[in-house]
Scaffold this motif. Sequence first.
Motif, short mmCIF file in Angstrom:
data_model
loop_
_atom_site.label_atom_id
_atom_site.label_comp_id
_atom_site.label_asym_id
_atom_site.label_seq_id
_atom_site.Cartn_x
_atom_site.Cartn_y
_atom_site.Cartn_z
N MET A 1 0.84 -1.19 0.00
CA MET A 1 0.00 0.00 0.00
C MET A 1 0.87 1.25 0.00
N SER A 2 0.40 2.31 -0.62
CA SER A 2 1.22 3.49 -0.88
C SER A 2 1.47 4.35 0.35
N GLY A 3 0.70 4.15 1.40
CA GLY A 3 0.79 5.03 2.55
C GLY A 3 -0.27 6.10 2.55
N LYS A 4 -0.94 6.27 1.42
CA LYS A 4 -2.07 7.20 1.36
C LYS A 4 -3.26 6.59 2.11
N PRO A 5 -4.12 7.44 2.71
CA PRO A 5 -5.37 6.91 3.25
C PRO A 5 -6.16 6.19 2.15
N VAL A 6 -6.83 5.12 2.52
CA VAL A 6 -7.66 4.37 1.58
C VAL A 6 -9.10 4.42 2.06
N LEU A 7 -9.98 4.88 1.20
CA LEU A 7 -11.38 5.09 1.55
C LEU A 7 -12.24 3.99 0.93
N HIS A 8 -13.06 3.37 1.75
CA HIS A 8 -13.94 2.29 1.30
C HIS A 8 -15.39 2.76 1.38
N TYR A 9 -16.01 2.89 0.20
CA TYR A 9 -17.40 3.36 0.15
C TYR A 9 -17.92 3.16 -1.27
N ALA A 10 -19.20 3.37 -1.45
CA ALA A 10 -19.77 3.38 -2.80
C ALA A 10 -19.34 4.65 -3.53
N ASN A 11 -19.57 4.66 -4.84
CA ASN A 11 -19.13 5.79 -5.67
C ASN A 11 -20.17 6.92 -5.63
N ILE A 12 -20.48 7.35 -4.42
CA ILE A 12 -21.46 8.42 -4.20
C ILE A 12 -20.93 9.32 -3.09
N ARG A 13 -21.63 10.42 -2.87
CA ARG A 13 -21.25 11.31 -1.77
C ARG A 13 -21.51 10.62 -0.44
N GLY A 14 -22.77 10.50 -0.07
CA GLY A 14 -23.12 9.80 1.15
C GLY A 14 -22.34 10.30 2.35
N ARG A 15 -22.03 9.38 3.25
CA ARG A 15 -21.34 9.75 4.49
C ARG A 15 -19.82 9.83 4.31
N MET A 16 -19.35 9.45 3.14
CA MET A 16 -17.91 9.57 2.88
C MET A 16 -17.54 10.96 2.37
N GLU A 17 -18.47 11.68 1.79
CA GLU A 17 -18.10 12.94 1.14
C GLU A 17 -17.46 13.96 2.10
N PRO A 18 -17.96 14.13 3.34
CA PRO A 18 -17.26 15.05 4.24
C PRO A 18 -15.82 14.63 4.52
N ILE A 19 -15.56 13.32 4.49
CA ILE A 19 -14.19 12.82 4.70
C ILE A 19 -13.32 13.17 3.50
N ARG A 20 -13.86 12.97 2.29
CA ARG A 20 -13.12 13.37 1.09
C ARG A 20 -12.79 14.87 1.14
N TRP A 21 -13.79 15.66 1.49
CA TRP A 21 -13.61 17.11 1.58
C TRP A 21 -12.50 17.47 2.56
N LEU A 22 -12.51 16.87 3.73
CA LEU A 22 -11.56 17.26 4.77
C LEU A 22 -10.13 16.85 4.38
N LEU A 23 -9.98 15.66 3.83
CA LEU A 23 -8.66 15.25 3.36
C LEU A 23 -8.17 16.18 2.25
N ALA A 24 -9.06 16.52 1.33
CA ALA A 24 -8.68 17.41 0.23
C ALA A 24 -8.27 18.78 0.76
N ALA A 25 -9.03 19.31 1.71
CA ALA A 25 -8.71 20.62 2.28
C ALA A 25 -7.36 20.61 2.98
N ALA A 26 -7.00 19.46 3.55
CA ALA A 26 -5.71 19.32 4.23
C ALA A 26 -4.57 19.06 3.25
N GLY A 27 -4.91 18.91 1.97
CA GLY A 27 -3.89 18.64 0.96
C GLY A 27 -3.39 17.21 0.96
N VAL A 28 -4.23 16.30 1.43
CA VAL A 28 -3.84 14.89 1.55
C VAL A 28 -4.41 14.09 0.38
N GLU A 29 -3.55 13.46 -0.38
CA GLU A 29 -4.01 12.57 -1.45
C GLU A 29 -4.50 11.26 -0.83
#
Length: 221
Positions: A1-29
């Motif tokens: 594994m690359s060391g990047k966080p790995v997100l497990h969810y469906a290909n929708i916003r749902g309850r994962m979208e705030p997590i995607r947003w926060l990682l992106a805002a922090a500059g984390v791939e």
Amino acid sequence: MSGKPVLHYANIRGRMEPIRWLLAAAGVEFEERILKTKDDLQKLRTDGFLLFQQVPMVEIDGMKLVQTRAILNYIAGKYNLYGKDLKERALIDMYVEGLADLNELILHHEFKPANEMEKDLANILDKATNRYLPVFEKVLKDHGHDFLVGNKLSKADVHLLENILWLEELKPDVLAKFPLLQSFKARMSNMPNIKKFLQPGSPKKPIVQEKDVPAVLAIFS
């Protein structure tokens, strides 16, 4: 594994979208393992990766974290998006919990039956414009800074922008009566990490289309 966080969810916003947003805002791939079928979800359960049998699940720092708020709190703490002391953290938590209540209304909207959509949208917009958005307009006015808490980006700011933009997809002029929130949206949207996340081709997910709803529901049924 690359060391990047790995997100497990469906290909929708749902309850994962705030997590995607926060990682992106922090500059984390991050990487995503998209659940496409109910069997994909069941495999995570069978392998013992889901403490409460539910996703979102995020692999980060050697942990398999579940429960959306726990994941968000860890990311916020790790990347300095959680205030400088307990008082600031309490304010951030208070604002985020309010936004979570609003987000809960919004994220269920796209899965409502067609005959309930209009009534549900009216309820969302009523609560947004009369209960939630006025609070944050007042916070910005009273606080007098660019951000909701202290004078530094926190997860509260990120969640507020996410919800504002989602509301605007439902009603483009939803901020008409909130000039400070309009300015807040413009400032936040131009922050480099967030601006990048808002570009086409980013991991930000679109609203679920009606034709895709049955397949999504089948994963979680």
